[in-house]
Write an enzyme that holds these catalytic residues in place. Sequence first.
Site, mmCIF file in Angstrom:
data_model
loop_
_atom_site.group_PDB
_atom_site.id
_atom_site.type_symbol
_atom_site.label_atom_id
_atom_site.label_comp_id
_atom_site.label_asym_id
_atom_site.label_seq_id
_atom_site.Cartn_x
_atom_site.Cartn_y
_atom_site.Cartn_z
ATOM 1 N N LYS A 154 -27.326 29.258 -1.787
ATOM 2 C CA LYS A 154 -26.181 28.356 -1.920
ATOM 3 C C LYS A 154 -24.953 29.267 -1.993
ATOM 4 O O LYS A 154 -24.497 29.657 -3.075
ATOM 5 C CB LYS A 154 -26.324 27.466 -3.157
ATOM 6 C CG LYS A 154 -25.320 26.328 -3.182
ATOM 7 C CD LYS A 154 -25.678 25.299 -4.220
ATOM 8 C CE LYS A 154 -24.579 24.283 -4.428
ATOM 9 N NZ LYS A 154 -24.331 23.393 -3.306
HETATM 10 N N1 PMP Z 1 -27.810 20.776 1.292
HETATM 11 C C1 PMP Z 1 -26.570 21.273 1.120
HETATM 12 C C2 PMP Z 1 -25.915 21.968 2.248
HETATM 13 C C3 PMP Z 1 -25.908 21.120 -0.112
HETATM 14 O O1 PMP Z 1 -24.668 21.616 -0.281
HETATM 15 C C4 PMP Z 1 -26.551 20.432 -1.161
HETATM 16 C C5 PMP Z 1 -25.839 20.234 -2.470
HETATM 17 N N2 PMP Z 1 -26.030 21.327 -3.323
HETATM 18 C C6 PMP Z 1 -27.850 19.935 -0.947
HETATM 19 C C7 PMP Z 1 -28.447 20.129 0.286
HETATM 20 C C8 PMP Z 1 -28.595 19.252 -2.031
HETATM 21 O O2 PMP Z 1 -28.997 20.183 -3.004
HETATM 22 P P1 PMP Z 1 -29.187 19.766 -4.515
HETATM 23 O O3 PMP Z 1 -30.096 18.604 -4.523
HETATM 24 O O4 PMP Z 1 -29.784 20.961 -5.169
HETATM 25 O O5 PMP Z 1 -27.846 19.425 -5.048
#
Ligand code: PMP
Length: 304
Positions: A157
């Site tokens: 991330k």
């Molecule tokens: N894909 C992307 C590109 C994101 O930015 C997010 C948000 N963090 C998600 C998927 C979903 O991840 P999460 O469930 O951990 O928030």
Amino acid sequence: MKEQGKIWMNGKLVPFKNAKVHVLTHALHYSTAVFEGIRCYSTPKGSMIFRLPEHVDRLFSSAKMYSMKMPYSKKQISGAIMKTVRNSTLKECYIRPIVYYSYGMLGLTPTSNKIDVAIACVEALQEYTQAGKIRGTRCRVSKWLRIDSRSQPMQAKAASNYANAALARVEALTEGYDESIMLNYYGKVAEGSAENIFLINDDKIFTPPLSAGILPGITRDSVIKIAKAERLSVTEKNFDVEDLYSADEVFMTGTASEIKPVTEIDNKSIGGGKPGRITLQLHKIFIDVVSGKDKRFFKWLTPV
Ligand code: PMP
């Protein structure tokens, strides 16, 4: 965003307005930052952070993928997150830890620059438009492809993934949609600009595998585990845009958006243009889970 409370910066809680970075911060120029999005929910047993250890693990693994040496331990970061939330006095909030190369050398090589860590918590993140909440989300398949994992580690991330995502988001909003769906370099469905994506056909749930070059979403993982506990079939497999157009149900998942039903893609209505039965079932359980009402998943909540 309300400018209130304090932000944790390198070990100290500083007033919101004083939480500043220098204009020559390496991350501002070269996107050398990794971050998290975490949520704290109000439950009958007090405020609880949803899947805190998993978020902290992902933050550390994102930093590792970019060879960033974390200046704090996981225990210290978890403690700092708790301290920031407690200090905010908010019962529910969105928490944003960020790890970034600070200023020092202006050139590309970041490694001699200091690594700074900040943790903010804000009231809510408006990822879900009010209209989208009522009628389901209307999506557009983006003309921008999701960056390929051979170009940079997409399972991290990292801030550097998000200029690509923001292009897709702005494109969708400009054209009157709520959100975008991004394909990968193989033409397969990857994810939304800030959500993972699922489709349902004949009561079976499908979602792209991590090898599609997507973020290993913590909500995605939670939904897979919840669905399996409900004895629903979940398969990770690659699929095409056409599979989305013809699906019985489509939904997206993310910390900010939770579970959002997709009712239209490229002006084609999905599942009769209404949120689907299984999507709503999963959404209801998910809300019970995060509000501490489902004993099976109480272990996912860390009291503040
Ligand atoms: N894909 C992307 C590109 C994101 O930015 C997010 C948000 N963090 C998600 C998927 C979903 O991840 P999460 O469930 O951990 O928030």
